[in-house]
Design a protein around this motif. Structure first.
Motif, PDB file in Angstrom:
ATOM      1  N   ASP A  26     -16.833  -7.994   8.213  1.00  0.00           N
ATOM      2  CA  ASP A  26     -15.855  -8.859   8.868  1.00  0.00           C
ATOM      3  C   ASP A  26     -14.458  -8.248   8.882  1.00  0.00           C
ATOM      4  O   ASP A  26     -13.595  -8.696   9.649  1.00  0.00           O
ATOM      5  N   SER A  27     -14.217  -7.238   8.057  1.00  0.00           N
ATOM      6  CA  SER A  27     -12.906  -6.590   8.029  1.00  0.00           C
ATOM      7  C   SER A  27     -12.764  -5.532   9.121  1.00  0.00           C
ATOM      8  O   SER A  27     -11.658  -5.058   9.382  1.00  0.00           O
ATOM      9  N   LEU A  28     -13.872  -5.143   9.747  1.00  0.00           N
ATOM     10  CA  LEU A  28     -13.843  -4.090  10.763  1.00  0.00           C
ATOM     11  C   LEU A  28     -13.474  -4.662  12.134  1.00  0.00           C
ATOM     12  O   LEU A  28     -13.634  -5.853  12.396  1.00  0.00           O
ATOM     13  N   THR A  29     -12.999  -3.786  13.005  1.00  0.00           N
ATOM     14  CA  THR A  29     -12.728  -4.172  14.392  1.00  0.00           C
ATOM     15  C   THR A  29     -14.067  -4.420  15.073  1.00  0.00           C
ATOM     16  O   THR A  29     -14.872  -3.494  15.232  1.00  0.00           O
ATOM     17  N   ARG A  30     -14.310  -5.653  15.482  1.00  0.00           N
ATOM     18  CA  ARG A  30     -15.640  -6.065  15.923  1.00  0.00           C
ATOM     19  C   ARG A  30     -16.128  -5.298  17.148  1.00  0.00           C
ATOM     20  O   ARG A  30     -17.322  -4.986  17.265  1.00  0.00           O
ATOM     21  N   LYS A  31     -15.237  -4.956  18.085  1.00  0.00           N
ATOM     22  CA  LYS A  31     -15.677  -4.316  19.331  1.00  0.00           C
ATOM     23  C   LYS A  31     -16.186  -2.899  19.121  1.00  0.00           C
ATOM     24  O   LYS A  31     -16.778  -2.312  20.027  1.00  0.00           O
ATOM     25  N   TYR A  32     -15.989  -2.360  17.914  1.00  0.00           N
ATOM     26  CA  TYR A  32     -16.450  -1.001  17.637  1.00  0.00           C
ATOM     27  C   TYR A  32     -17.823  -0.968  16.963  1.00  0.00           C
ATOM     28  O   TYR A  32     -18.208   0.037  16.372  1.00  0.00           O
ATOM     29  N   SER A  33     -18.561  -2.079  17.033  1.00  0.00           N
ATOM     30  CA  SER A  33     -19.928  -2.116  16.505  1.00  0.00           C
ATOM     31  C   SER A  33     -20.843  -2.801  17.508  1.00  0.00           C
ATOM     32  O   SER A  33     -20.377  -3.410  18.483  1.00  0.00           O
ATOM     33  N   ASP A  34     -22.123  -2.713  17.263  1.00  0.00           N
ATOM     34  CA  ASP A  34     -23.119  -3.371  18.102  1.00  0.00           C
ATOM     35  C   ASP A  34     -22.813  -4.861  18.220  1.00  0.00           C
ATOM     36  O   ASP A  34     -22.439  -5.518  17.237  1.00  0.00           O
TER      37      ASP A  34
END
Length: 351
Positions: A119-127
């Motif tokens: 949840d801490s990551l930029t969501r658009k950069y994952s599946d």
């Protein structure tokens, strides 16, 4: 009687010694078993210099797990994984293009898993699936490496666009990666098809091919060749260009004004892994701030917000230059695109 008694005593002592040896061997085996490391077979397309920092940091935090790398170019790793579909060997795929991981997911080969801290990551950069099948590490984008010294010798103007590279003055002066073996080559081709449209995209590549001396099997090699002056212009990506500039190579990094094709390096767990808990720990680590700080040594855009640093030669508006990229389209059409490309231009592929 003494002789018999002596023999019996010796045999008794021998038996006791043997029992002690057996007991010691069993104990040693138990200790070795207790300290045996879980081995993870990890397929990767990471650049060589990036593999050691990830391995060292992960194994320091997880001393009971050992990474065993199998490294090759993006195209070769993707082909190997697909060929092994019915008898898979890899536990984790790390540092492979998101477009390739999307293809593996379409084949049902990846385990859905949201790593700790996701949840801490930029969501658009994952599946986009929940939970995701792959988790992004960093963005890499198309970059033109231009050797200003060699260009001056040959009276070559500095290009500013993809269209410029089709001008007759650059005939035989350009080297680029083959999309068959290189993820960088594939993102170039798919971005031109998506940006210009299918018909215009192939027409553009027809014109560009007239100026390409060779299609090589590595995304970084065209920039390396430009850096040494073997070819004045190499279509590559920013990692290698930034690195060569820092080493003093006389190259400028050009970011064509039509926009840049791009892809993600990403991590995915193979659904068939026999070491799921260890594989999840590696996925957790790759999503961590620590791992992203390692990634930020080389990449201008990483998945963890606020970690990326300003890199020399990379423009401040770099994220805005990235074209719209449909990973699912690239994955579904991969075979057809590569088949057409090879028919048209495969005669110039590096042997």
């Amino acid at each position: 009687m003494k002789e018999k008694s002596g023999f019996t005593g010796s045999r008794g002592r021998l038996n006791r010694a043997l029992r002690c040896l057996v007991a010691a061997a069993v104990a040693l085996g138990a200790v070795q078993f207790a300290h045996a490391k879980t081995q993870l077979l990890v397929y990767t397309a990471l650049e060589d210099e990036a593999m050691k920092p990830y391995k060292d940091a992960f194994e320091k935090a997880n001393p009971d797990i050992e990474i065993r790398w199998v490294r090759d170019s993006t195209g070769a790793v993707t082909a190997k994984l697909l060929a092994e579909k019915n008898n898979p060997r890899a536990d984790v795929v790390l540092g492979l293009a998101a477009s390739s991981l999307t293809l593996l997911d379409l084949q049902g080969m990846l385990m859905p898993y949201a790593p700790k801290g996701f949840d801490s990551l930029t969501r658009k950069y994952s599946d986009a699936n929940t939970p995701p099948r792959w988790v992004g590490m960093d963005v890499w984008g198309a970059t033109v490496c231009y050797n200003r010294v060699e260009a001056e010798k040959r009276h070559l103007p500095k290009p500013t666009s993809w269209e410029d590279l089709t001008r007759p003055v650059y005939k035989g002066m350009i080297v680029m990666p083959s999309p068959v073996s290189s993820g960088t080559g594939y993102l170039d081709v798919t971005s031109w098809l998506q940006t210009f449209g299918t018909d215009k995209g192939w027409k553009y590549m027809d014109e560009l091919d007239k100026n390409v001396a060779q299609y090589v099997h590595s995304g970084s090699k065209p920039c390396t060749l430009a850096g040494t002056g073997e070819f004045p212009i190499g279509i590559s990506f920013e990692f290698r260009g930034h690195e060569l500039q820092a080493q003093g190579a006389p190259i400028d990094l050009i970011f064509p004004k039509e926009g840049l094709g791009w892809d993600m390096e990403a991590t995915g767990i193979m659904k068939t892994t026999k070491q799921p808990e260890a594989a999840k720990k590696l996925a957790d680590f790759m999503a961590s701030k620590e791992a992203n700080e390692i990634t930020a040594q080389w990449w201008a855009i990483v998945a963890y917000p606020g970690v990326a640093k300003k890199l020399s030669g990379i423009p401040d508006n770099y994220p805005e230059l990235l074209v719209k990229n449909d990973f699912a389209w690239s994955a579904k059409n991969r075979d057809a695109i590569l088949g057409d490309w090879q028919k048209r231009y495969g005669n110039k592929e590096q042997k």
